[in-house]
Scaffold this motif. Structure first.
Motif, short mmCIF file in Angstrom:
data_model
loop_
_atom_site.label_atom_id
_atom_site.label_comp_id
_atom_site.label_asym_id
_atom_site.label_seq_id
_atom_site.Cartn_x
_atom_site.Cartn_y
_atom_site.Cartn_z
N GLY A 111 0.82 -1.19 0.08
CA GLY A 111 -0.07 0.09 0.08
C GLY A 111 0.97 1.47 0.03
N ARG A 112 0.05 2.44 -0.04
CA ARG A 112 0.87 3.72 0.08
C ARG A 112 0.82 3.99 1.42
N ALA A 113 1.59 5.39 1.65
CA ALA A 113 1.18 5.82 2.87
C ALA A 113 -0.05 5.88 3.44
N LEU A 114 -0.32 5.93 4.55
CA LEU A 114 -1.62 6.07 5.20
C LEU A 114 -1.57 6.58 6.76
N GLY A 115 -2.24 7.83 6.78
CA GLY A 115 -1.92 8.79 7.96
C GLY A 115 -0.63 8.83 8.28
N HIS A 116 -0.13 8.51 9.57
CA HIS A 116 1.20 9.03 9.88
C HIS A 116 2.08 8.12 9.60
N THR A 117 1.76 6.79 8.79
CA THR A 117 2.56 5.77 8.69
C THR A 117 3.00 5.77 7.21
N GLY A 118 3.82 5.28 6.72
CA GLY A 118 4.78 5.11 5.33
C GLY A 118 4.15 3.85 4.61
N GLY A 119 4.19 3.97 3.17
CA GLY A 119 3.88 2.83 2.45
C GLY A 119 4.78 2.23 1.76
N THR A 120 4.87 0.74 1.46
CA THR A 120 5.87 0.25 1.03
C THR A 120 5.98 0.69 -0.58
N LEU A 121 4.92 0.92 -1.26
CA LEU A 121 4.98 1.44 -2.75
C LEU A 121 5.62 2.80 -2.73
N ASP A 122 5.09 3.64 -1.95
CA ASP A 122 5.84 5.05 -2.01
C ASP A 122 7.23 5.11 -1.74
N ALA A 363 6.44 13.45 3.36
CA ALA A 363 6.60 12.05 3.15
C ALA A 363 5.25 11.53 3.05
N GLY A 364 4.09 12.08 3.39
CA GLY A 364 2.79 11.48 3.30
C GLY A 364 1.79 12.76 2.72
N ARG A 365 0.53 12.12 2.68
CA ARG A 365 -0.41 13.11 2.04
C ARG A 365 -1.43 13.62 2.70
N ASN A 366 -1.72 14.95 2.57
CA ASN A 366 -2.78 15.86 3.46
C ASN A 366 -4.19 15.80 2.59
N ARG A 367 -3.90 15.57 1.16
CA ARG A 367 -5.35 15.39 0.29
C ARG A 367 -4.65 14.22 -0.45
#
Ligand code: URA
Length: 434
Positions: A111-122, A363-367
């Motif tokens: 998956g991608r980054a989710l909330g405050h956690t990173g994602g392997t795909l990213d 490092a993650g998304r807000n939107r």
């Protein structure tokens, strides 16, 4: 059937039947139910929860939103690993090549980054050229050839998870046992695995904060797997401080490289080896778990996991040299040190705040439509239990844009607790379920 009535019933604690859940999942995947109604439904689930029957139905509907990959033509037992999400949790990029080097066939759908956690795909996409958007046919061909492929859910496989995952990320609806279980199990069952190893994270950097809830999540996912005859084993592991030292996409790839060269942090190495051993054991490539542990260790020490990762990077369009020459990875332009205000022992590092700081810096998304900044993040200099002096560097923030650095620094400063007494060592692997 009116979507608003289903939202209201869930909001008020009612149970939805299969037809109703399928109306929501299919309608949203086809674009007929708008984001605002699905967001309201997800928030209702967040507060009211779902029964086991609802979670199973939701998982089935999400699997049926796309096609189920048939990997029966690929020789060997297919085993994947998935984490419920943590800070600095980069084990997938270590475990998958180690297991593949030992002969496990690993179709890794991440998956991608989710909330405050990173994602392997990213994280993988921070390697220049690396592509995760392979077709099912390309992924299957790579599995035949290398025994490992990294892919994301796609328009064809578990598309409902892709859409719901992105929506949950920006609507504060990630931390729900029902939604996490259906998200993970739908994509894992749709990708055609025979067995699955789960890393259920618990603690300040995880979505699940209490061990009792982590156990319930683990049992739920093991149960969903069992109902369709898949062997699923879950480790419940501590996420009260970041795993390893690096947090942030390219920074984590660097730490993965060091770990695959057997020069990584001890907590990351230990957990990666245990997860790999479980995959080897479930793939029936070792007669006992103890034997599987030896195999996993050998694949680390002899460098075959490292070589496998490089082969896979090359096959997926990336530049494998980036694992040796970190200048080839995206690099930050600014750095700020955070120092200890006093001498003592580090008694806590609130992982969620470190993850939030890293997300804030990009490092993650807000939107949903935000782009990740692969270069930014945090590198810890200390871990829980270590002694520090006043003025010792606790961590370094890496950024490419000054905009959120002040806010991120404040978060990070507040994340470290320094006490006069050394804290008791915490167990990393807390429980095994399944
Ligand atoms: N990983 C997933 O794939 N989904 C979640 O909901 C959480 C972690």
């Amino acid at each position: 059937m009116r979507t608003v009535d289903l939202i209201q019933r869930k909001r008020d604690g009612g149970e939805l039947d299969a037809g109703e859940i399928s109306h929501l999942v299919e309608g949203y995947t086809r674009g007929e139910i708008p984001d605002y109604q699905m967001s309201a439904f997800l928030m209702a689930v967040f507060f009211a929860g779902m029964t086991d029957r609802e979670v199973s139905t939701m998982t089935d509907c999400m699997i049926r939103s796309g096609e189920t990959v048939d990997l029966s033509g690929v020789k060997g037992i297919k085993v994947d690993k998935h984490s419920t999400g943590g800070v600095g949790d980069k084990t997938s990029m270590i475990v998958a090549p180690l297991a593949a080097a030992a002969g496990v066939v690993v179709p890794m759908m991440s998956g991608r980054a989710l909330g405050h956690t990173g994602g392997t795909l990213d994280k993988l996409e921070s390697i220049p050229g690396f592509r995760t958007d392979l077709t099912v046919e390309q992924a299957t061909a790579q599995l035949h050839e290398l025994g490992l492929v990294f892919i994301g859910q796609s328009e064809r496989v578990a598309p409902a998870d892709g859409k719901l995952y992105a929506l949950r990320d920006v609507t504060a609806t990630v931390e729900s046992i029902a939604l996490i279980a259906s998200s993970i199990m739908s994509k894992k069952l749709a990708e055609g695995v025979d067995a699955l190893v789960l890393d259920v994270k618990v603690g300040s950097g995880a979505f699940i904060k209490k061990q009792v809830d982590a156990r319930r999540l683990a049992q739920m996912m093991v149960g969903i797997g069992r109902r369709v005859d898949k062997r699923v084993q879950a480790l419940i592991t501590d996420m009260n401080q970041p795993l390893g030292y690096a947090v942030g996409n390219a920074l984590e790839v660097m730490e993965v490289s060091q770990t695959l060269m057997n020069q990584g942090p001890s907590d990351l190495t230990r957990l990666s080896l245990e997860l790999t051993a479980r995959m080897i054991f479930l793939a029936k490539l070792a007669p006992t778990l103890e034997d599987a542990r030896h195999v996993a260790e050998n694949k680390l020490v002899d460098g075959s996991g490292y070589r496998k990762f490089k082969q896979v990077i090359q096959a997926q369009g990336g530049n494998p040299k980036a694992l040796d020459e970190f200048v080839l990875l995206p690099n930050a332009t600014g750095m700020r040190e955070i120092t200890s205000p006093r001498a003592g022992y580090i008694s806590a590092i609130t992982a969620e705040d470190i993850g939030r700081a890293s997300t804030l810096m990009g490092a993650g998304r807000n939107r949903k439509e935000d782009r990740i900044d692969p270069a930014v993040g945090v590198i810890l200099e200390v871990k829980v239990g270590e002694k520090v002096d006043a003025g010792s560097v606790l961590c370094r923030l890496y950024y490419t844009n000054e905009e959120h650095v002040e806010e991120a620094s404040e978060l990070v400063e507040g994340a470290f607790r320094v006490s006069s007494q050394k804290a008791e060592d915490r167990e990393l692997i807390l429980e095994v379920v399944g």
